[in-house]
Design an enzyme around this catalytic site. Sequence first.
Site, PDB file in Angstrom:
ATOM      1  N   LEU A 211       7.043   4.352  -9.466  1.00 50.14           N
ATOM      2  CA  LEU A 211       6.322   5.330  -8.642  1.00 50.14           C
ATOM      3  C   LEU A 211       7.067   5.594  -7.338  1.00 50.14           C
ATOM      4  O   LEU A 211       7.159   6.725  -6.879  1.00 50.14           O
ATOM      5  CB  LEU A 211       4.899   4.832  -8.362  1.00 50.14           C
ATOM      6  CG  LEU A 211       4.019   5.789  -7.558  1.00 50.14           C
ATOM      7  CD1 LEU A 211       3.880   7.139  -8.259  1.00 50.14           C
ATOM      8  CD2 LEU A 211       2.635   5.185  -7.319  1.00 50.14           C
ATOM      9  N   LYS A 212       7.604   4.546  -6.768  1.00 54.34           N
ATOM     10  CA  LYS A 212       8.377   4.712  -5.533  1.00 54.34           C
ATOM     11  C   LYS A 212       9.508   5.730  -5.740  1.00 54.34           C
ATOM     12  O   LYS A 212       9.675   6.663  -4.958  1.00 54.34           O
ATOM     13  CB  LYS A 212       8.959   3.358  -5.133  1.00 54.34           C
ATOM     14  CG  LYS A 212       9.972   3.432  -3.999  1.00 54.34           C
ATOM     15  CD  LYS A 212      10.761   2.131  -3.895  1.00 54.34           C
ATOM     16  CE  LYS A 212      11.817   2.220  -2.820  1.00 54.34           C
ATOM     17  NZ  LYS A 212      11.235   2.304  -1.470  1.00 54.34           N
TER      18      LYS A 212
ATOM     19  N   SER B 183      16.751  -2.398  13.253  1.00 55.06           N
ATOM     20  CA  SER B 183      17.481  -1.892  12.095  1.00 55.06           C
ATOM     21  C   SER B 183      17.905  -0.441  12.305  1.00 55.06           C
ATOM     22  O   SER B 183      17.220   0.333  12.973  1.00 55.06           O
ATOM     23  CB  SER B 183      16.608  -1.995  10.843  1.00 55.06           C
ATOM     24  OG  SER B 183      15.390  -1.330  11.030  1.00 55.06           O
TER      25      SER B 183
ATOM     26  N   ARG C 254       6.721   2.659   0.094  1.00 58.90           N
ATOM     27  CA  ARG C 254       7.399   1.485   0.638  1.00 58.90           C
ATOM     28  C   ARG C 254       6.821   0.202   0.046  1.00 58.90           C
ATOM     29  O   ARG C 254       5.608   0.002   0.036  1.00 58.90           O
ATOM     30  CB  ARG C 254       7.246   1.498   2.145  1.00 58.90           C
ATOM     31  CG  ARG C 254       7.868   0.340   2.821  1.00 58.90           C
ATOM     32  CD  ARG C 254       8.862   0.755   3.891  1.00 58.90           C
ATOM     33  NE  ARG C 254       9.195  -0.425   4.677  1.00 58.90           N
ATOM     34  CZ  ARG C 254      10.020  -1.376   4.255  1.00 58.90           C
ATOM     35  NH1 ARG C 254      10.630  -1.272   3.085  1.00 58.90           N
ATOM     36  NH2 ARG C 254      10.252  -2.424   5.008  1.00 58.90           N
ATOM     37  N   CYS C 255       7.724  -0.629  -0.449  1.00 59.29           N
ATOM     38  CA  CYS C 255       7.300  -1.888  -1.062  1.00 59.29           C
ATOM     39  C   CYS C 255       7.992  -3.038  -0.356  1.00 59.29           C
ATOM     40  O   CYS C 255       9.065  -2.870   0.203  1.00 59.29           O
ATOM     41  CB  CYS C 255       7.721  -1.929  -2.522  1.00 59.29           C
ATOM     42  SG  CYS C 255       6.976  -0.625  -3.479  1.00 59.29           S
TER      43      CYS C 255
ATOM     44  N   TRP D 193       4.248 -12.785   5.903  1.00 56.75           N
ATOM     45  CA  TRP D 193       4.822 -11.862   4.930  1.00 56.75           C
ATOM     46  C   TRP D 193       5.449 -12.578   3.742  1.00 56.75           C
ATOM     47  O   TRP D 193       6.218 -11.994   2.982  1.00 56.75           O
ATOM     48  CB  TRP D 193       5.819 -10.911   5.613  1.00 56.75           C
ATOM     49  CG  TRP D 193       5.090  -9.822   6.351  1.00 56.75           C
ATOM     50  CD1 TRP D 193       3.757  -9.552   6.303  1.00 56.75           C
ATOM     51  CD2 TRP D 193       5.659  -8.853   7.243  1.00 56.75           C
ATOM     52  NE1 TRP D 193       3.458  -8.475   7.119  1.00 56.75           N
ATOM     53  CE2 TRP D 193       4.607  -8.026   7.702  1.00 56.75           C
ATOM     54  CE3 TRP D 193       6.961  -8.600   7.695  1.00 56.75           C
ATOM     55  CZ2 TRP D 193       4.813  -6.974   8.594  1.00 56.75           C
ATOM     56  CZ3 TRP D 193       7.166  -7.544   8.579  1.00 56.75           C
ATOM     57  CH2 TRP D 193       6.097  -6.741   9.023  1.00 56.75           C
TER      58      TRP D 193
ATOM     59  N   ASP E  15      11.042 -11.060  16.147  1.00 55.67           N
ATOM     60  CA  ASP E  15      10.006 -10.139  15.683  1.00 55.67           C
ATOM     61  C   ASP E  15       8.779 -10.890  15.215  1.00 55.67           C
ATOM     62  O   ASP E  15       8.877 -11.794  14.391  1.00 55.67           O
ATOM     63  CB  ASP E  15      10.537  -9.310  14.503  1.00 55.67           C
ATOM     64  CG  ASP E  15      11.620  -8.327  14.931  1.00 55.67           C
ATOM     65  OD1 ASP E  15      11.543  -7.833  16.070  1.00 55.67           O
ATOM     66  OD2 ASP E  15      12.520  -8.057  14.123  1.00 55.67           O
TER      67      ASP E  15
ATOM     68  N   GLU F  77       4.079  -0.798  18.840  1.00 52.62           N
ATOM     69  CA  GLU F  77       3.804   0.508  18.239  1.00 52.62           C
ATOM     70  C   GLU F  77       2.772   1.232  19.100  1.00 52.62           C
ATOM     71  O   GLU F  77       1.759   0.654  19.444  1.00 52.62           O
ATOM     72  CB  GLU F  77       3.234   0.288  16.831  1.00 52.62           C
ATOM     73  CG  GLU F  77       3.095   1.504  15.986  1.00 52.62           C
ATOM     74  CD  GLU F  77       1.818   2.293  16.211  1.00 52.62           C
ATOM     75  OE1 GLU F  77       1.753   3.419  15.739  1.00 52.62           O
ATOM     76  OE2 GLU F  77       0.889   1.795  16.873  1.00 52.62           O
TER      77      GLU F  77
ATOM     78  N   HIS G 203       7.853   6.266  11.337  1.00 49.99           N
ATOM     79  CA  HIS G 203       7.367   6.434   9.970  1.00 49.99           C
ATOM     80  C   HIS G 203       7.338   7.884   9.537  1.00 49.99           C
ATOM     81  O   HIS G 203       7.071   8.185   8.390  1.00 49.99           O
ATOM     82  CB  HIS G 203       5.979   5.802   9.826  1.00 49.99           C
ATOM     83  CG  HIS G 203       6.026   4.321  10.000  1.00 49.99           C
ATOM     84  ND1 HIS G 203       5.867   3.724  11.231  1.00 49.99           N
ATOM     85  CD2 HIS G 203       6.279   3.330   9.126  1.00 49.99           C
ATOM     86  CE1 HIS G 203       5.997   2.416  11.084  1.00 49.99           C
ATOM     87  NE2 HIS G 203       6.247   2.149   9.822  1.00 49.99           N
TER      88      HIS G 203
HETATM   89  N1  GLN Z   1      13.819  -5.801  13.623  1.00 48.95           N
HETATM   90  C1  GLN Z   1      13.115  -5.210  12.535  1.00 48.95           C
HETATM   91  C2  GLN Z   1      13.682  -3.838  12.254  1.00 48.95           C
HETATM   92  O1  GLN Z   1      14.051  -3.169  13.126  1.00 48.95           O
HETATM   93  C3  GLN Z   1      11.654  -5.087  12.829  1.00 48.95           C
HETATM   94  C4  GLN Z   1      10.901  -4.489  11.690  1.00 48.95           C
HETATM   95  C5  GLN Z   1       9.410  -4.549  11.851  1.00 48.95           C
HETATM   96  O2  GLN Z   1       8.893  -4.767  12.900  1.00 48.95           O
HETATM   97  N2  GLN Z   1       8.689  -4.343  10.802  1.00 48.95           N
HETATM   98  O3  GLN Z   1      13.729  -3.387  11.125  1.00 48.95           O
END
Ligand code: GLN
Length: 763
Positions: free
Chosen positions: A18-19, A442, A524-525, A570, A608, A674, A703
């Site tokens: 599906l992705k 990232s 997203r998975c 996670w 993080d 965020e 996003h």
């Molecule tokens: N350091 C990670 C990134 O930039 C943080 C990702 C996250 O907070 N989900 O991808």
Amino acid sequence: MTTIHNLGFPRIGAQRELKFALESYWKGASPLGALEALGAQLRQRHWQQQAGLDLVPVGDFSFYDQVLDTSFLLGHLPQRVQGLPGDALDNYFRVARGRSAPAAEGAGGPAAGVAAGEMTKWFDTNYHYIVPEFTAATTFRLDASRLLAQLAEAKAQGVPAKPVIIGPVTYLSIGKSKDGSSRLALLERLLPAYAELLELLAAQGVEWVQIDEPVLVTELDAQWQHAFNTAYHHLKTARVKILLATYFGQLQDNAYLAANLPVAGLHVDAVNDRAGVLPLLNLLPAHKVLSLGVINGRNIWKTDLAAVLDWVEPLAQRLGDRLWLAPSCSLLHVPVDLASERQMDAEVRSWLAFALQKLEELRVLGRALREGRGAVAAELQANQAALAARRASRRVHNPAVQAAVQGITARQGQRASGYAQRAPRQAAVLDLPAYPTTTIGSFPQTAEIRQARSDYKAGRLDEAGYQALMRAEIERSVREQERLGLDVLVHGEAERNDMVEYFGEQLEGYAFSQFGWVQSYGSRCVKPPILFGDVRRPRAMTVDWIAYAQALTTKPMKGMLTGPVTLLNWSFVRDDQPRAASCRQLALAIREEVLDLERAGVKVIQIDEAALREGLPLRRSQWADYLGWAVESFRIAANGVRDETQIHTHMCYSEFNDIIASIADMDADVITIETARSDMELLDAFESFDYPNQIGPGVYDIHSPNIPAQDRMVQLMKKAAERVPAERLWVNPDCGLKTRQWAEVIPALGNMVAAARALRAQA
Ligand code: GLN
Ligand code: ZN
């Protein structure tokens, strides 16, 4: 006879079909028809895989999110997408992602004006839903076409269908009022849509409808409790039987309410709340079905089938046909099939069960109850043998690690000086402008990066070749950041498949699946690692990469780590010791890495904790305990550094008005969060609580593919400056950029740096 049934099945496909279909459609590379066809194919396959159950969920499939599906089902879409051209699915994707497919959005088309819906976590899971938006003017108009079509499909395939919908009270409670009006005031308007839906389902010959009301496992005030009575009394004349499904926790004070709503059956999470079941039975009217969720839908361990039977057999005696068995919740939160895992460590694999194996466990339980344990003796014996092997395994228990955790002292969690002393020392080392700019870690995971990684894993690319390609990517990221004029750089995380898996792969006590994907949001998975044993860091994990990146530039390079709480939250974690114990083991491993980075000359280290908030128990009464050990774990990981070393942390989707004191207690020098999608609303916390350290409220919603305008970011920062002194503000996106493309990232960050410069000029 005991009925066995399922609450929901993972929709993404065992190979993430599906992705790939969604992403191909969004790119304009394949037509809508192909996406629809794939959806039908997946539903069919998944129904077949649930064969042998007495009732199978229908309506649990979704092209993006089941909450967004519910909004469309109820004819409740944000004003901004009403009346736009294209197929209904295009509008659906517009709400989800801020745009449909490029093919459907001509130049100057609607895309420009459409903001993506806000996303947040589904209860205490790592699944994100699109938040329904309410105002006093919200109306509902049932559009059951998709659900009815799926029901027709299921019936044509001979599936014993049980439609699944999100209940009216949960739907209102997980949404958000845009104008401060009461969501509950909408209940009266909402219920006729549900009543109409139930009638339509009855007309299709449906007997049972599963209505999910997980909000019943949270603390509800009198008004919300009352809403349950209003809602289900309104629906009680429906000609279908309602199975009210609760999951993810304990009913506690809501048990009486849940037991006595005028519905035909109640499903409870007997994994999280086994102790609540007997008291509940005393409350439950004698005609009602009680569905027990006895197989954990949130982890990947084999169920102790004999233990379940020991407990359930007397209940089956007592309840007869009224006892149903199921997984504790939808299997959406576990991977599809362990049989795909041909490369997994065989010992660990023998302890596991994914969705299909869990359904097999359910079938075994069903047979044992119907035909006696003798009918499934071989299955039960194999199950016991696997569990015994796991309990005895030397790979699970490492005495040295346990001793190190015992030896943790409070001193290890404390910086040498307070923030006020550290800040000037760090400023002297880093020499940053006002409104310093940075990113969250990232950069785009390009096709070339993914190719290199899969070639490397498959042995087509040797270690040296892989290293060279990753170094080239790091250099590219560094050069782009220098060109853009960012102040604190990152190496871009090219070498990381995933922020948790990357660390898990290098730690002892972790195992990995190849196909253990779980949907996080939309296409997203994530593939959560499996934390099965005591954790040890055999060697440094990130130092070479970061040192290489730092050597490329004179600007400060952030070392980038995932924190212990996020590694825990996670991962699929052990069920044989408390989460806190696993977390402290992870904290010690990350602490060693932090100290190694510092020794290597890294001056800024980001740890993080994206998942800190989602670990919060659903009930507030349990928060203090969790926050206690979670914050302590972060502090152990982070706070062993010198005053001059700047510690950053990052959290996404953290609404932390209610946990701000704990966040402050982590004592990171800088926190990035965020805020872009919610319009700096998250900063409300900082109005009443004087957050003592520095903060980077995200100004760019990563996003969405939309490029944020400079003015908008300036405005957001000004809003932030009303709450936090400007000299303590940073300018950054609200999360990592790995899911974006360079063509989006460069202009977006260009605007962001320009915004910071404009702010400096105005200061
Ligand atoms: N350091 C990670 C990134 O930039 C943080 C990702 C996250 O907070 N989900 O991808
Ligand atoms: Zn994030």
